[in-house]
Design a protein around this motif. Sequence first.
Motif, PDB file in Angstrom:
ATOM      1  N   ARG A  88       1.148  -1.248   0.100  1.00  0.00           N
ATOM      2  CA  ARG A  88      -0.308   0.077  -0.062  1.00  0.00           C
ATOM      3  C   ARG A  88       0.841   1.301   0.143  1.00  0.00           C
ATOM      4  NH1 ARG A  88      -4.121  -1.984   3.164  1.00  0.00           N
ATOM      5  NH2 ARG A  88      -2.448  -1.197   4.915  1.00  0.00           N
ATOM      6  N   ALA A  89       2.070   1.221   0.789  1.00  0.00           N
ATOM      7  CA  ALA A  89       3.238   2.398   0.653  1.00  0.00           C
ATOM      8  C   ALA A  89       3.271   2.784  -0.287  1.00  0.00           C
ATOM      9  CB  ALA A  89       3.960   2.226   2.195  1.00  0.00           C
ATOM     10  N   SER A  90       3.686   1.951  -0.628  1.00  0.00           N
ATOM     11  CA  SER A  90       4.674   1.814  -2.193  1.00  0.00           C
ATOM     12  C   SER A  90       4.278   1.985  -3.296  1.00  0.00           C
ATOM     13  CB  SER A  90       5.522   0.486  -2.567  1.00  0.00           C
ATOM     14  OG  SER A  90       4.839  -0.488  -2.609  1.00  0.00           O
ATOM     15  N   ASP A  91       2.592   1.242  -3.538  1.00  0.00           N
ATOM     16  CA  ASP A  91       1.531   1.615  -4.516  1.00  0.00           C
ATOM     17  C   ASP A  91       2.421   0.174  -5.656  1.00  0.00           C
ATOM     18  OD1 ASP A  91      -0.079   3.131  -5.595  1.00  0.00           O
ATOM     19  OD2 ASP A  91       0.109   3.412  -6.513  1.00  0.00           O
ATOM     20  N   CYS A  92       3.026  -0.841  -4.825  1.00  0.00           N
ATOM     21  CA  CYS A  92       2.506  -1.582  -6.205  1.00  0.00           C
ATOM     22  C   CYS A  92       2.823  -3.001  -5.470  1.00  0.00           C
ATOM     23  CB  CYS A  92       5.020  -1.950  -6.599  1.00  0.00           C
ATOM     24  SG  CYS A  92       5.730  -2.339  -4.958  1.00  0.00           S
ATOM     25  N   ILE A  93       2.779  -3.657  -6.579  1.00  0.00           N
ATOM     26  CA  ILE A  93       2.413  -4.871  -5.683  1.00  0.00           C
ATOM     27  C   ILE A  93       3.614  -5.646  -5.170  1.00  0.00           C
ATOM     28  CG2 ILE A  93       1.511  -7.348  -6.729  1.00  0.00           C
ATOM     29  CD1 ILE A  93      -0.809  -5.683  -9.374  1.00  0.00           C
ATOM     30  N   TYR A  96       5.876 -12.024  -2.298  1.00  0.00           N
ATOM     31  CA  TYR A  96       6.081 -13.731  -1.700  1.00  0.00           C
ATOM     32  C   TYR A  96       6.051 -14.888  -2.548  1.00  0.00           C
ATOM     33  CZ  TYR A  96       6.664  -9.645   2.239  1.00  0.00           C
ATOM     34  OH  TYR A  96       7.029  -8.506   2.017  1.00  0.00           O
ATOM     35  N   VAL A  97       7.361 -15.272  -2.802  1.00  0.00           N
ATOM     36  CA  VAL A  97       7.500 -16.500  -4.186  1.00  0.00           C
ATOM     37  C   VAL A  97       8.319 -17.626  -3.243  1.00  0.00           C
ATOM     38  CG1 VAL A  97       7.228 -17.321  -7.044  1.00  0.00           C
ATOM     39  CG2 VAL A  97       6.310 -15.430  -6.154  1.00  0.00           C
ATOM     40  N   GLY A  98       7.939 -17.848  -2.377  1.00  0.00           N
ATOM     41  CA  GLY A  98       9.207 -18.552  -2.002  1.00  0.00           C
ATOM     42  C   GLY A  98       9.583 -18.225  -0.908  1.00  0.00           C
ATOM     43  N   HIS A  99      11.278 -17.499  -0.848  1.00  0.00           N
ATOM     44  CA  HIS A  99      11.587 -16.330  -0.027  1.00  0.00           C
ATOM     45  C   HIS A  99      12.691 -15.338  -0.588  1.00  0.00           C
ATOM     46  CE1 HIS A  99      12.912 -19.681   3.058  1.00  0.00           C
ATOM     47  NE2 HIS A  99      12.162 -18.906   3.887  1.00  0.00           N
ATOM     48  N   VAL A 100      11.564 -15.541  -2.505  1.00  0.00           N
ATOM     49  CA  VAL A 100      11.955 -13.867  -3.059  1.00  0.00           C
ATOM     50  C   VAL A 100      10.779 -13.300  -2.984  1.00  0.00           C
ATOM     51  CG1 VAL A 100      12.733 -13.721  -5.408  1.00  0.00           C
ATOM     52  CG2 VAL A 100      13.367 -15.573  -4.200  1.00  0.00           C
ATOM     53  N   ALA A 101      10.976 -12.120  -2.944  1.00  0.00           N
ATOM     54  CA  ALA A 101      10.160 -10.413  -2.743  1.00  0.00           C
ATOM     55  C   ALA A 101       9.928 -10.183  -4.575  1.00  0.00           C
ATOM     56  CB  ALA A 101      10.199  -9.890  -1.738  1.00  0.00           C
ATOM     57  N   TYR A 102       8.509 -10.277  -4.836  1.00  0.00           N
ATOM     58  CA  TYR A 102       8.555  -9.978  -6.327  1.00  0.00           C
ATOM     59  C   TYR A 102       7.656  -9.055  -6.172  1.00  0.00           C
ATOM     60  CZ  TYR A 102       9.935 -14.334  -8.640  1.00  0.00           C
ATOM     61  OH  TYR A 102      10.276 -15.474  -9.774  1.00  0.00           O
ATOM     62  N   MET A 103       8.404  -7.697  -7.040  1.00  0.00           N
ATOM     63  CA  MET A 103       7.532  -6.146  -6.570  1.00  0.00           C
ATOM     64  C   MET A 103       7.097  -6.001  -8.242  1.00  0.00           C
ATOM     65  SD  MET A 103      10.002  -4.864  -4.019  1.00  0.00           S
ATOM     66  CE  MET A 103      12.105  -6.248  -4.745  1.00  0.00           C
ATOM     67  N   PHE A 104       5.568  -5.564  -8.451  1.00  0.00           N
ATOM     68  CA  PHE A 104       5.531  -5.134  -9.927  1.00  0.00           C
ATOM     69  C   PHE A 104       5.390  -3.319  -9.969  1.00  0.00           C
ATOM     70  CE2 PHE A 104       2.209  -4.443 -13.093  1.00  0.00           C
ATOM     71  CZ  PHE A 104       3.522  -4.706 -13.972  1.00  0.00           C
ATOM     72  N   GLY A 105       5.057  -3.108 -10.274  1.00  0.00           N
ATOM     73  CA  GLY A 105       5.022  -1.395 -10.807  1.00  0.00           C
ATOM     74  C   GLY A 105       5.736  -0.698 -11.610  1.00  0.00           C
ATOM     75  N   SER A 106       5.672   0.844 -11.391  1.00  0.00           N
ATOM     76  CA  SER A 106       6.486   1.753 -12.708  1.00  0.00           C
ATOM     77  C   SER A 106       8.084   1.824 -11.265  1.00  0.00           C
ATOM     78  CB  SER A 106       6.443   3.056 -11.837  1.00  0.00           C
ATOM     79  OG  SER A 106       6.079   3.274 -10.101  1.00  0.00           O
ATOM     80  N   ALA A 107       9.379   2.161 -12.461  1.00  0.00           N
ATOM     81  CA  ALA A 107      10.015   2.207 -11.452  1.00  0.00           C
ATOM     82  C   ALA A 107      10.353   3.112  -9.917  1.00  0.00           C
ATOM     83  CB  ALA A 107      11.422   2.809 -12.544  1.00  0.00           C
ATOM     84  N   GLU A 108       9.706   4.041 -10.098  1.00  0.00           N
ATOM     85  CA  GLU A 108       9.978   4.768  -9.133  1.00  0.00           C
ATOM     86  C   GLU A 108       9.153   4.091  -7.835  1.00  0.00           C
ATOM     87  OE1 GLU A 108       7.089   8.537  -8.066  1.00  0.00           O
ATOM     88  OE2 GLU A 108       8.084   8.642  -8.772  1.00  0.00           O
ATOM     89  N   GLN A 109       7.556   3.139  -8.196  1.00  0.00           N
ATOM     90  CA  GLN A 109       6.703   2.734  -6.726  1.00  0.00           C
ATOM     91  C   GLN A 109       7.585   1.206  -6.549  1.00  0.00           C
ATOM     92  OE1 GLN A 109       3.877   1.225  -9.591  1.00  0.00           O
ATOM     93  NE2 GLN A 109       2.425   2.909  -9.033  1.00  0.00           N
ATOM     94  N   ARG A 110       8.039   0.644  -7.701  1.00  0.00           N
ATOM     95  CA  ARG A 110       9.838  -0.201  -7.089  1.00  0.00           C
ATOM     96  C   ARG A 110      10.682  -0.131  -6.241  1.00  0.00           C
ATOM     97  NH1 ARG A 110      11.385  -2.527 -11.969  1.00  0.00           N
ATOM     98  NH2 ARG A 110      10.358  -0.970 -13.239  1.00  0.00           N
ATOM     99  N   LYS A 111      11.064   0.664  -6.188  1.00  0.00           N
ATOM    100  CA  LYS A 111      11.980   2.092  -5.695  1.00  0.00           C
ATOM    101  C   LYS A 111      11.770   2.069  -4.641  1.00  0.00           C
ATOM    102  CE  LYS A 111      14.189   4.865  -8.515  1.00  0.00           C
ATOM    103  NZ  LYS A 111      14.937   6.142  -8.339  1.00  0.00           N
ATOM    104  N   ARG A 112      10.201   2.692  -3.613  1.00  0.00           N
ATOM    105  CA  ARG A 112       9.739   2.926  -2.378  1.00  0.00           C
ATOM    106  C   ARG A 112      10.469   2.330  -2.111  1.00  0.00           C
ATOM    107  NH1 ARG A 112       3.985   5.701  -4.502  1.00  0.00           N
ATOM    108  NH2 ARG A 112       4.903   6.895  -5.690  1.00  0.00           N
TER     109      ARG A 112
END
Length: 112
Positions: A88-93, A96-112
């Motif tokens: 919610r804070a980063s506005d990205c999806i 957690y897939v296993g022990h890996v965090a997957y972040m989907f969104g714009s470059a700015e959202q993923r950076k947060r």
Amino acid sequence: FCDYRGPNMESKTSEQLAIFGNLRARAGAELKVMAAIEAKRPGWYTKDLGDTTSTDPEGVGMDTLPLTGEELSFALGKEGATRKKLARASDCILEYVGHVAYMFGSAEQRKR
């Protein structure tokens, strides 16, 4: 599922899944399916996967970040509360897939 032929498909080892909707919704659904598969077949998606950063010129992409068991426990929080807050804070999806965090969104959202 696409191409479903019934429960007696012993010779076929995989199924195809069609996901419809806008790009963000499809990415979220894909990550949920990946997490479910990874839970049943550890390493299916995450074996030898490191820290990756998307370089999509449109700015929308997916990054991965491997986590230790302790980091994952902290990042999930009680009943996934911390994961939801981070997403919610980063506005990205964030999934957690296993022990890996997957972040989907714009470059700015993923950076947060």
